[in-house]
Design an enzyme around this catalytic site. Structure first.
Site, PDB file in Angstrom:
ATOM      1  CB  CYS A   1      -0.590  -3.431  -1.243  1.00 19.03           C
ATOM      2  SG  CYS A   1      -1.002  -5.016  -0.513  1.00 19.03           S
TER       3      CYS A   1
ATOM      4  NE  ARG B   1      -3.927  -6.448   2.788  1.00 18.59           N
ATOM      5  CZ  ARG B   1      -2.864  -5.671   3.011  1.00 18.59           C
ATOM      6  NH1 ARG B   1      -2.913  -4.386   2.759  1.00 18.59           N
ATOM      7  NH2 ARG B   1      -1.752  -6.176   3.496  1.00 18.59           N
TER       8      ARG B   1
END
Lengths: 284, 114
Positions: A245, A241
């Site tokens: 991002c 993740r």
């Protein structure tokens, strides 16, 4: 006289700059206070549910997904891997202890000997290597399954990251903290821009999740990732993740389990200390 | 008539050879300029990376743009003009990434009101 005044002034400045760096405990307090002020009607621990704590429609969809959790079969695969003996006859239990429910809360931890942050995923792969097994790939698949199983077994326990009073550990913590707050990439955005300043605000058709409580539900099962995978496996690690991002900020993502991301995790997890683990959880 | 034809052919050959060698000279100049620019661009990228400030589209393998590898590929194909254009983008992004990281040296929660 002039020399004494200069000395006193520099001593004062040094003392001031030493005071200017807040301790991790102070950071934690300010972080929580900020979110409490931002979402006054919410219990702090409720933020572990991310945007599902902020929006009724999202919550309904999420609760419907959690009735028949799409991650269940992968948690079962993680359990099977946990129990499967290595070729040398040993197993994960020899590295982590027999009770799988007590593993997740120990990570990330500071390794004083090697002067580095050890995440759960790093420990999983180091255990495999130490026992002559091939390490898993870092971001998804078996590593996420085992991590999700350990998270699932730890459900209901509180995040408890310890930042020891060791200059190297504090340096790693400060590095992670700086990474979190520093704007980066072509879009000039920091993690904090989206997940602190604008948490709860709209980003096109969706809401930005609050950073407080983020880590409680990792590894996460994302619908987006499930759609991309051939077998519907939407589980992914926290570092997967992070990479996503950074990509969205148009910054070059770092490698999963790189020092940068491990230090970031150290800070990020510490900021959710005291919040209830509910991994894995479904997200869009 | 014969003399005129021979003269014309000779002149044309001379011109072609001249043009060819001018073109080769131009091409080698472009190549040298490209190589200089490439080294400069690479140094700027490394400088940005050293402060964790590299942007996504410079050379990251999953980027759809990959300006630096694209510049190298263009040069390999002989299109130095395109390569130089791409290197300018690389240099701009690398410089901005470095400046951004420097500007964010003291970033912290104080920037967010707590």
């Amino acid at each position: 006289m002039k020399k004494i005044a200069t000395l006193l002034l520099s001593a004062g400045l040094v003392a001031m700059s030493a005071q200017a760096v807040p301790s991790p405990q102070e950071d934690l307090k300010h972080f929580r206070d900020y979110f409490q002020r931002k979402f006054p009607g919410l219990k702090l621990d409720e933020l572990r549910n991310g945007i599902n704590a902020l929006d009724e429609n999202h919550r309904m969809q999420w609760e419907a997904m959690e009735e028949f959790p799409p991650y269940e079969e992968f948690v079962d695969k993680g359990k099977a891997l946990w129990e499967k003996p290595f070729k040398n006859g040993k197993s994960f239990a020899d590295c982590f202890g027999k009770d799988p429910s007590k593993v997740r809360v120990k990570y990330p931890q500071w390794d004083a000997k090697k002067k580095r942050v050890v995440t759960l995923e790093l420990a999983i792969n180091e255990c495999r290597k130490a026992n002559g097994e091939k390490p898993f790939k870092w971001k998804k698949g078996p590593i996420a399954w085992v991590s999700a199983y350990l998270g699932y077994m730890a459900r209901g326990q509180k995040i408890h990251v310890v930042i020891p009073n060791d200059p190297d550990a504090l340096k790693a913590y400060e590095h992670g903290k700086h990474f979190f707050y520093a704007k980066r990439g072509q879009l000039n955005l920091s993690c904090a821009d989206c997940h602190v300043k604008y948490a709860g605000r709209r980003i096109r058709g969706n809401l930005l999740s609050p950073a407080l409580g983020h880590v409680t539900h990792f590894p996460v099962f994302r619908g987006k990732w499930a759609n991309k995978s051939k077998d519907g496996d939407g589980l992914g690690t926290l570092h997967r993740r992070y990479g996503g991002c950074n990509k969205q900020q148009r910054a070059r993502p770092f490698k999963a389990q790189s020092k940068v991301y491990r230090d970031l995790e150290f800070f990020h997890q510490y900021m959710s200390n005291g919040m209830t683990i509910n991994a894995p959880s479904y997200r869009e | 008539m014969k003399k005129r034809t021979i003269l014309t052919i000779g002149l044309a050959a001379l011109l072609t050879a001249g043009f060819g060698s001018a073109q080769a000279g131009h091409s080698s100049k472009l190549k040298a300029a490209y190589e200089k620019e490439l080294a400069h661009a690479k140094a700027l990228v490394e400088k940005a990376a050293s402060v964790e400030g590299e942007w996504r589209d410079i050379r990251w393998k999953k980027s759809k743009k990959k300006f630096l590898p694209s510049a190298i590929a263009a040069a390999k194909a002989g299109d130095y003009k395109k390569a130089m254009k791409l290197l300018k983008i690389v240099e701009f992004q690398a410089e901005m990434g470095y400046k951004q990281a420097m500007a964010q040296k003291n970033a912290g929660p104080q920037n967010y009101g707590f």
